[in-house]
Design a protein around this motif. Structure first.
Motif, PDB file in Angstrom:
ATOM      1  N   SER A  14       0.855  -1.188   0.000  1.00  0.00           N
ATOM      2  CA  SER A  14       0.000   0.000   0.000  1.00  0.00           C
ATOM      3  C   SER A  14       0.890   1.237   0.000  1.00  0.00           C
ATOM      4  CB  SER A  14      -0.900  -0.003   1.246  1.00  0.00           C
ATOM      5  OG  SER A  14      -0.123  -0.132   2.418  1.00  0.00           O
ATOM      6  N   CYS A  15       0.289   2.333  -0.430  1.00  0.00           N
ATOM      7  CA  CYS A  15       1.085   3.562  -0.527  1.00  0.00           C
ATOM      8  C   CYS A  15       0.212   4.784  -0.331  1.00  0.00           C
ATOM      9  CB  CYS A  15       1.772   3.631  -1.886  1.00  0.00           C
ATOM     10  SG  CYS A  15       2.935   5.009  -1.994  1.00  0.00           S
ATOM     11  N   ASN A  16       0.825   5.830   0.220  1.00  0.00           N
ATOM     12  CA  ASN A  16       0.124   7.098   0.411  1.00  0.00           C
ATOM     13  C   ASN A  16       0.178   7.980  -0.840  1.00  0.00           C
ATOM     14  OD1 ASN A  16       2.919   7.297   0.822  1.00  0.00           O
ATOM     15  ND2 ASN A  16       2.724   9.126   2.071  1.00  0.00           N
ATOM     16  N   TYR A  17       0.968   7.589  -1.836  1.00  0.00           N
ATOM     17  CA  TYR A  17       1.029   8.338  -3.092  1.00  0.00           C
ATOM     18  C   TYR A  17       0.173   7.646  -4.150  1.00  0.00           C
ATOM     19  CZ  TYR A  17       4.836  11.564  -1.765  1.00  0.00           C
ATOM     20  OH  TYR A  17       5.595  12.559  -1.198  1.00  0.00           O
ATOM     21  N   ALA A  18      -0.017   8.323  -5.273  1.00  0.00           N
ATOM     22  CA  ALA A  18      -0.919   7.796  -6.307  1.00  0.00           C
ATOM     23  C   ALA A  18      -0.302   7.887  -7.695  1.00  0.00           C
ATOM     24  CB  ALA A  18      -2.248   8.553  -6.257  1.00  0.00           C
ATOM     25  N   CYS A  19       0.915   7.398  -7.849  1.00  0.00           N
ATOM     26  CA  CYS A  19       1.570   7.430  -9.169  1.00  0.00           C
ATOM     27  C   CYS A  19       0.746   6.578 -10.128  1.00  0.00           C
ATOM     28  CB  CYS A  19       2.993   6.886  -9.061  1.00  0.00           C
ATOM     29  SG  CYS A  19       3.969   7.738  -7.799  1.00  0.00           S
ATOM     30  N   ASP A  20       0.436   7.120 -11.307  1.00  0.00           N
ATOM     31  CA  ASP A  20      -0.568   6.427 -12.121  1.00  0.00           C
ATOM     32  C   ASP A  20      -0.046   5.148 -12.782  1.00  0.00           C
ATOM     33  OD1 ASP A  20       0.937   7.628 -14.011  1.00  0.00           O
ATOM     34  OD2 ASP A  20      -0.611   9.035 -14.714  1.00  0.00           O
ATOM     35  N   TYR A  21       1.285   4.911 -12.758  1.00  0.00           N
ATOM     36  CA  TYR A  21       1.810   3.681 -13.345  1.00  0.00           C
ATOM     37  C   TYR A  21       1.966   2.567 -12.308  1.00  0.00           C
ATOM     38  CZ  TYR A  21       6.061   5.806 -11.399  1.00  0.00           C
ATOM     39  OH  TYR A  21       6.969   6.396 -10.555  1.00  0.00           O
ATOM     40  N   CYS A  22       1.513   2.815 -11.068  1.00  0.00           N
ATOM     41  CA  CYS A  22       1.864   1.895  -9.980  1.00  0.00           C
ATOM     42  C   CYS A  22       0.647   1.149  -9.419  1.00  0.00           C
ATOM     43  CB  CYS A  22       2.523   2.694  -8.863  1.00  0.00           C
ATOM     44  SG  CYS A  22       2.932   1.684  -7.430  1.00  0.00           S
ATOM     45  N   PRO A  23       0.739  -0.176  -9.252  1.00  0.00           N
ATOM     46  CA  PRO A  23      -0.391  -0.949  -8.732  1.00  0.00           C
ATOM     47  C   PRO A  23      -0.691  -0.695  -7.249  1.00  0.00           C
ATOM     48  CG  PRO A  23       1.535  -2.375  -9.063  1.00  0.00           C
ATOM     49  CD  PRO A  23       1.879  -1.034  -9.645  1.00  0.00           C
ATOM     50  N   TRP A  63       6.687  -3.309  -1.471  1.00  0.00           N
ATOM     51  CA  TRP A  63       5.660  -2.976  -2.461  1.00  0.00           C
ATOM     52  C   TRP A  63       4.871  -1.829  -1.849  1.00  0.00           C
ATOM     53  CZ3 TRP A  63       6.974  -4.876  -6.707  1.00  0.00           C
ATOM     54  CH2 TRP A  63       7.125  -6.227  -7.004  1.00  0.00           C
ATOM     55  N   GLY A  64       5.138  -0.625  -2.274  1.00  0.00           N
ATOM     56  CA  GLY A  64       4.430   0.512  -1.683  1.00  0.00           C
ATOM     57  C   GLY A  64       5.357   1.285  -0.765  1.00  0.00           C
ATOM     58  N   GLU A  65       4.771   2.063   0.144  1.00  0.00           N
ATOM     59  CA  GLU A  65       5.557   2.923   1.036  1.00  0.00           C
ATOM     60  C   GLU A  65       5.512   2.382   2.463  1.00  0.00           C
ATOM     61  OE1 GLU A  65       7.674   5.253   0.528  1.00  0.00           O
ATOM     62  OE2 GLU A  65       7.957   5.550   2.668  1.00  0.00           O
ATOM     63  N   ALA A  66       6.683   2.045   2.992  1.00  0.00           N
ATOM     64  CA  ALA A  66       6.749   1.455   4.335  1.00  0.00           C
ATOM     65  C   ALA A  66       7.101   2.476   5.415  1.00  0.00           C
ATOM     66  CB  ALA A  66       7.782   0.324   4.340  1.00  0.00           C
ATOM     67  N   THR A  92      12.148   4.405  -0.325  1.00  0.00           N
ATOM     68  CA  THR A  92      11.039   5.198   0.220  1.00  0.00           C
ATOM     69  C   THR A  92      10.721   6.366  -0.709  1.00  0.00           C
ATOM     70  OG1 THR A  92      10.379   6.620   2.095  1.00  0.00           O
ATOM     71  CG2 THR A  92      12.733   6.486   1.624  1.00  0.00           C
ATOM     72  N   ASN A  93       9.499   6.890  -0.589  1.00  0.00           N
ATOM     73  CA  ASN A  93       9.175   8.108  -1.337  1.00  0.00           C
ATOM     74  C   ASN A  93       9.522   9.363  -0.522  1.00  0.00           C
ATOM     75  OD1 ASN A  93       7.013   8.473   0.486  1.00  0.00           O
ATOM     76  ND2 ASN A  93       5.486   7.611  -0.914  1.00  0.00           N
ATOM     77  N   GLY A  94      10.033   9.169   0.686  1.00  0.00           N
ATOM     78  CA  GLY A  94      10.535  10.299   1.478  1.00  0.00           C
ATOM     79  C   GLY A  94       9.450  11.182   2.064  1.00  0.00           C
TER      80      GLY A  94
END
Ligand code: SF4
Ligand code: SF4
Length: 283
Positions: A14-23, A63-66, A92-94
């Motif tokens: 899971s991730c807090n960002y929403a990059c459109d190429y990412c599941p 997979w995603g942001e930890a 990380t996406n920082g």
């Protein structure tokens, strides 16, 4: 015993960002899924802490942001202070705050921080960079080399302190994506861009994965790397070490930094030295 590097990827997705190429974009997990990830992480961290006589480096490649999860922040603090650990690094996406870093042995901590220009602003990202620097955290910064981000990449390079390495990951999903002058532009930003802009022929080539580098998932399943799916054993079995042996790559090519850095013929251990996992060149 020889040093061992473990690429750990637990069930988190899971991730807090929403990059459109990412599941994993804006994917939300249930409490039960987070609990399963926490259980797997605790088991893994305790296992590493319990290893005596072998020097271990751990690279979290979730997979995603930890790092927005306190359990991963605490895991980095514990592992960086563990006797058995030489280095702990994470992708990380920082976007997190960095207070947790104060609990770490920063000499053994490294961050691989990806800038997503359509998910955060230039100023906000630079603010994160300033926070990491003021806390003495070692990190590399990087970005996917999408053409629509070229101006943002140029602006970031201009604004970053000169001693911060900015890597560019080539966008390889579209064959021949870059024109010659675009490759030149990205190479001026990241002198190692040409190395990433190819899929390295790897079939039958010696690769350190499966011998001194392994990939481990949340259940403890060992694979040689993230790109060869054949299970080799389980980290939590008593005889897990029997799988460690020199191996040749079974795949035709290897196109991802976290894989090809271990391909022996490229000698990238010399280029990156102690910064191999968090992608900071030493030369
Ligand atoms: S930050 Fe990374 S994991 Fe999150 S949506 Fe973007 S690419 Fe996916
Ligand atoms: S070269 Fe790449 S794909 Fe092949 S075994 Fe090594 S890391 Fe895996």
């Amino acid at each position: 015993m020889k040093p061992l590097t473990i690429l750990y990827r637990g069930p988190l997705s899971s991730c807090n960002y929403a990059c459109d190429y990412c599941p994993f974009a804006k994917r939300v997990e249930s409490d039960a899924q987070h609990a399963a990830d926490a259980f797997a992480l605790e088991r893994f961290v305790a296992w590493v802490e319990g290893q005596m006589g072998r020097e271990i480096s751990v690279f979290f490649t979730p997979w995603g942001e930890a790092l927005v999860r306190s359990r991963y922040q605490k895991a980095l603090a514990r592992l960086s202070n563990a006797q058995s650990v030489r280095k702990v690094a994470i992708q990380t996406n920082g976007s997190c705050r960095f207070e947790w870093a104060e609990g770490c042995d920063k000499a053994r901590l490294g961050l691989w921080v990806t800038y997503h220009p359509d998910q955060t602003t230039h100023d906000e990202f630079l603010n994160r960079v300033a926070q990491m620097r003021s806390r003495g955290v070692r990190f590399s910064v990087g970005v996917v080399g999408l053409k629509e981000h070229f101006r943002a990449i140029e602006a970031l390079r201009a604004a970053l302190p000169s001693d911060v390495y900015l890597w560019v990951n080539a966008f390889k999903r579209i064959e021949g994506y870059y024109a010659g002058e675009e490759i030149e532009f990205l190479t001026q930003i990241d002198r190692l861009f040409p190395l990433n802009n190819v899929r390295h022929a790897s079939a039958g080539q010696a690769c350190r994965t499966g011998e001194s580098v392994i990939s481990v998932d949340g259940d403890g399943t060992i694979r040689r790397c993230h790109f060869v799916k054949t299970p080799l054993g389980n980290l939590y079995d008593e005889d897990w070490e029997r799988i460690l042996q020199p191996r040749l790559c079974p795949n035709a090519t290897c196109g991802c930094h976290i894989g090809y850095v271990h391909l022996e013929r490229l000698h990238l251990d010399q280029t990156f030295g102690e910064g191999l996992l968090e992608r900071i060149p030493s030369e």
